[in-house]
Scaffold this motif. Structure first.
Motif, PDB file in Angstrom:
ATOM      1  N   THR A 154       0.842  -1.190   0.000  1.00 22.76           N
ATOM      2  CA  THR A 154       0.000   0.000   0.000  1.00 22.76           C
ATOM      3  C   THR A 154       0.878   1.242   0.000  1.00 22.76           C
ATOM      4  O   THR A 154       1.823   1.332   0.794  1.00 22.76           O
TER       5      THR A 154
ATOM      6  N   GLN B 194      -3.438   4.389   3.636  1.00 21.69           N
ATOM      7  CA  GLN B 194      -4.872   4.114   3.610  1.00 21.69           C
ATOM      8  C   GLN B 194      -5.100   2.615   3.641  1.00 21.69           C
ATOM      9  O   GLN B 194      -4.596   1.874   2.793  1.00 21.69           O
ATOM     10  N   ASN B 195      -5.841   2.170   4.627  1.00 17.90           N
ATOM     11  CA  ASN B 195      -6.173   0.757   4.785  1.00 17.90           C
ATOM     12  C   ASN B 195      -7.677   0.611   4.585  1.00 17.90           C
ATOM     13  O   ASN B 195      -8.478   0.702   5.512  1.00 17.90           O
TER      14      ASN B 195
ATOM     15  N   ASP C 294     -11.065   1.960   3.979  1.00 16.80           N
ATOM     16  CA  ASP C 294     -11.623   3.285   4.250  1.00 16.80           C
ATOM     17  C   ASP C 294     -10.976   3.952   5.452  1.00 16.80           C
ATOM     18  O   ASP C 294     -11.390   5.057   5.849  1.00 16.80           O
ATOM     19  N   ASN C 295     -10.014   3.308   6.052  1.00 14.45           N
ATOM     20  CA  ASN C 295      -9.396   3.827   7.272  1.00 14.45           C
ATOM     21  C   ASN C 295      -7.983   4.340   6.997  1.00 14.45           C
ATOM     22  O   ASN C 295      -7.226   3.731   6.231  1.00 14.45           O
ATOM     23  N   THR C 296      -7.670   5.464   7.629  1.00 14.42           N
ATOM     24  CA  THR C 296      -6.309   5.996   7.581  1.00 14.42           C
ATOM     25  C   THR C 296      -5.519   5.399   8.738  1.00 14.42           C
ATOM     26  O   THR C 296      -5.887   5.550   9.900  1.00 14.42           O
TER      27      THR C 296
END
Length: 219
Positions: A126, A162-163, A165-167
């Motif tokens: 990522t 970014q994972n 929808d989560n930062t």
């Protein structure tokens, strides 16, 4: 005469402080090796004398000292010394000294990384922004290009990626080489749904690498 020549070719004169060398001479020194109750030693003692060291041709001898403690010297500045020898028909020479700042250095760093969480289901790297602080050994200017190129650095590093929808923020350590162009790191996420998961990273620093290599090739 002495002066600093800046990178932009401007000149900063330096003060040269002169001094002479004093030579200590003794007589009856050999008596010290004999018995301390020697009558000759007791009557004459060891005689001390001092004289200035001079050049036989001119009768003069001068030394010079330059104090750089209060001078602001930067990389690529040069210290130019002009020496004239009055004893040899005012012949002389010029010496150029180049400032060299080497040893362990520390500075903030940032760049672009690829992060992979060490967990089943995360099979791709990522993209992540990275920021940290590095400790790096800077070789001497006279060292080879390869010594500069492979000089290692290490330090703590933060990654933001970014994972889904989560930062996610991860903290760890990294080590780099190739003049900070490539870094590898290992850490653990500190927030998000995958909190506490270990990860590893591969980082690239294009801007710093370009500036560094350009400077090295221009020397």
């Amino acid at each position: 005469m002495a002066y600093i020549q800046r990178k932009d070719k401007t000149i900063k004169p330096l003060s040269v402080f002169g001094f002479t060398e004093v030579i200590e001479e003794t007589s009856n020194e050999g008596l010290m090796k004999n018995a301390s109750d020697s009558s000759v030693l007791q009557s004459t003692g060891v005689q001390y004398g001092y004289r200035l060291k001079t050049d036989k041709a001119s009768g003069e001898s001068y030394s010079g000292e330059i104090n750089l403690a209060w001078e602001e010297i930067a990389e690529e500045d040069k210290i130019i010394l002009h020496v004239n020898n009055k004893a040899k028909n005012k012949t002389g020479f010029t010496m150029t000294l180049i400032y060299d700042d080497f040893g362990w250095k520390q500075n903030p760093t940032g760049g672009f990384s690829f992060v992979k969480i060490a967990k089943s289901g995360f099979t791709e790297f990522t993209p992540a922004a990275s920021i940290g602080y590095t400790f790096r050994y800077k070789p001497r200017r006279s060292s080879s290009f390869l010594s500069h190129f492979f000089s290692p650095s290490f330090g703590p590093m933060l990654h933001v990626f970014q994972n889904g929808d989560n930062t996610t923020i991860g903290a760890g350590v990294s080590a780099s080489t190739f003049y900070n162009m490539v870094s590898v790191g290992f850490g653990s996420t500190i927030n998000g749904v995958n909190h506490g998961k270990p990860y590893f990273s591969i980082g690239l620093n294009f801007i710093e690498s370009y500036n560094t290599l350009t400077g090295l090739l221009n020397k």
